[in-house]
Enzyme design. Structure first.
Site: not given
Ligand SMILES: Cc1cc2nc3c(=O)[nH]c(=O)nc-3n(C[C@H](O)[C@H](O)[C@H](O)COP(=O)(O)O)c2cc1C
Length: 408
Positions: A56, A138, A160, A188, A278, A302, A305, A333, A335, A337, A356
């Site tokens: 997830y 979040s 957020q 977002t 965002k 995101h 995602r 944002d 990737g 790392m 994230g």
């Molecule tokens: C498990 C998970 C849950 C996330 N939930 C939210 C969320 O609730 N709201 C939101 O704006 N972004 C959410 N994101 C996106 C993150 O805010 C962010 O844009 C993203 O993780 C950046 O990429 P990275 O994981 O490669 O750093 C989520 C990301 C992950 C990995």
């Protein structure tokens, strides 16, 4: 031929070479002691939580090209080192929305953090407070705004928002954020519909998790994670306490597919503080948002995602910064790392990066200690890149710039 002079073995010298420290009996500690990169921490995380939880976090939409492209672009970043500059004092501080932070890194909003580790969102916010960083909670958090404020009162916190169809519900959540010291609203806007996450579908991932026959096996494999889950308060979307729906039932209520610029303007009338949007993925939207006067944007897909084949944030960053960078903060944002990735984003013009997955790997691996280690690693690597490129401040990283190596 040169020969070494031989002597009888010297036991005193031999014993002086032995490291007498015993390995820790604490499994987490000994696993974490062998981590040197965020990727190492991800490997520990994989051992600590059920597959469905790890997937997830790590997974993305469809074929997962979006996140792979972001990673590949960071890997092509080529720095521009200048030598013979005094780098004995390196300063990683910068300003985010006008206020000083210790690192150009923000904790991105991620839903459901208590699924990854029972200590959840407060563990991350505590690291943010200790390291003078910003934590963004979040809407889908498993800790409510008031609980977070109580647990970590001195954290610099943003909220957020997923703007909901029913504006009364939205106002209720916005008020919770305002009353509990959240300084900025991060709206977002890249979720007009939910991304298609194949790993989650294959794993039968549901939020909250459902106990099935296969879950019994999962419990046997990760007993400690399950013990923590079952002996701490039930997982729920804390901002919607009292609503009993699962994520798939809530999604059509929470993600408003009719969200438009008018709604951002409406938010500006009900929220007095800064607004950051965002999920910006093109220059045109950045320019429109600058025109209506928001204080910041996050160039983000995101973490891959949502839209799988969207733009790569790092690639469009320079043109966006050129268009709006003087009027507002531009974060990026997806990737990030390593400290080298942070350096690359700043050199391309970002005010700061959001992370994230990087911190969620830390959360899964070892709760608050895991997040601390992730930040230590990112900071050490950033300082190292600064030292080796002759850049002493965040401003100097921007001046130095980088190039993205062409493919091939
Ligand atoms: C498990 C998970 C849950 C996330 N939930 C939210 C969320 O609730 N709201 C939101 O704006 N972004 C959410 N994101 C996106 C993150 O805010 C962010 O844009 C993203 O993780 C950046 O990429 P990275 O994981 O490669 O750093 C989520 C990301 C992950 C990995």
């Amino acid at each position: 031929m040169i020969k070494s002079k031989r002597q009888l073995p010297n036991p005193k010298y031999f014993f002086s070479l032995i490291d007498w420290k015993l390995p820790s009996l604490n499994r987490s500690k000994s696993l974490m002691a062998k981590t040197f990169t965020v990727a190492d921490i991800a490997k520990v995380a994989k051992k600590k939580v059920p597959k469905v939880v790890f997937d997830y976090v790590e997974g993305a939409a469809l074929e997962e090209d979006g996140i792979a492209r972001s990673r590949a672009t960071f890997a092509r970043a080529e720095f521009y080192p200048q030598i013979l500059r005094d780098v004995s004092n390196i300063d990683t501080t910068t300003k985010i929305l006008g206020k000083k932070v210790d690192l150009p890194i923000i904790f991105a909003p991620t839903g459901y953090t208590r699924l990854m580790h029972h200590t959840g969102e407060p563990a991350v916010a505590q690291v943010a407070a200790d390291r003078n960083m910003v934590y963004c909670l979040s809407t889908m958090g498993t800790t409510s705004p008031i609980e977070l404020a109580k647990a970590v009162p001195d954290s610099r916190r943003w909220f957020q928002l997923y703007l909901m169809k029913n504006r009364v519900d939205s106002l209720n959540i916005i008020n919770q954020a305002r009353e509990n010291g959240f300084e900025t609203l991060v709206v977002t806007a890249d979720t007009p519909v939910l991304g298609i996450r194949i790993r989650d579908a294959r794993n039968g991932m549901t939020v909250p998790p459902r106990i099935r026959l296969s879950t019994v096996l999962a419990i046997a494999m990760k007993p400690r994670w399950w013990a923590n889950l079952l002996t701490t308060p039930p997982l729920e979307f804390a901002a919607f306490r009292g609503w009993s729906q699962t994520l798939s039932e809530l999604a059509p209520l929470i993600f408003d597919s009719s969200l438009s610029y008018k709604d951002i303007q409406w938010l500006q009338t009900v929220w007095e503080g800064p607004i950051v949007v965002k999920g910006v993925q093109c220059k045109e939207d950045a320019v429109k948002l600058a025109k209506i006067g928001v204080q910041g944007i996050v160039l983000s897909n995101h973490g891959g995602r949502q839209l799988n084949r969207g733009t790569v944030p790092l690639e469009i960053l320079p043109e966006v910064v050129a268009a709006v960078g003087k009027k507002m903060d531009v974060y990026i944002d997806g990737g990030v790392m390593s400290g080298q990735d942070v350096y690359a984003a700043i050199a391309m013009g970002a005010t700061a990066v959001m992370i994230g997955r990087a911190y969620l790997y830390g959360v899964m691996a070892d709760g608050q200690r895991g997040v601390e280690k992730v930040i230590d690693i990112l900071k050490t690597e950033l300082i190292n890149s600064m030292g080796l490129t002759g850049t002493r401040t965040v401003a100097e990283i921007k001046e130095a710039g980088i190039r993205i190596r062409p493919i091939g």
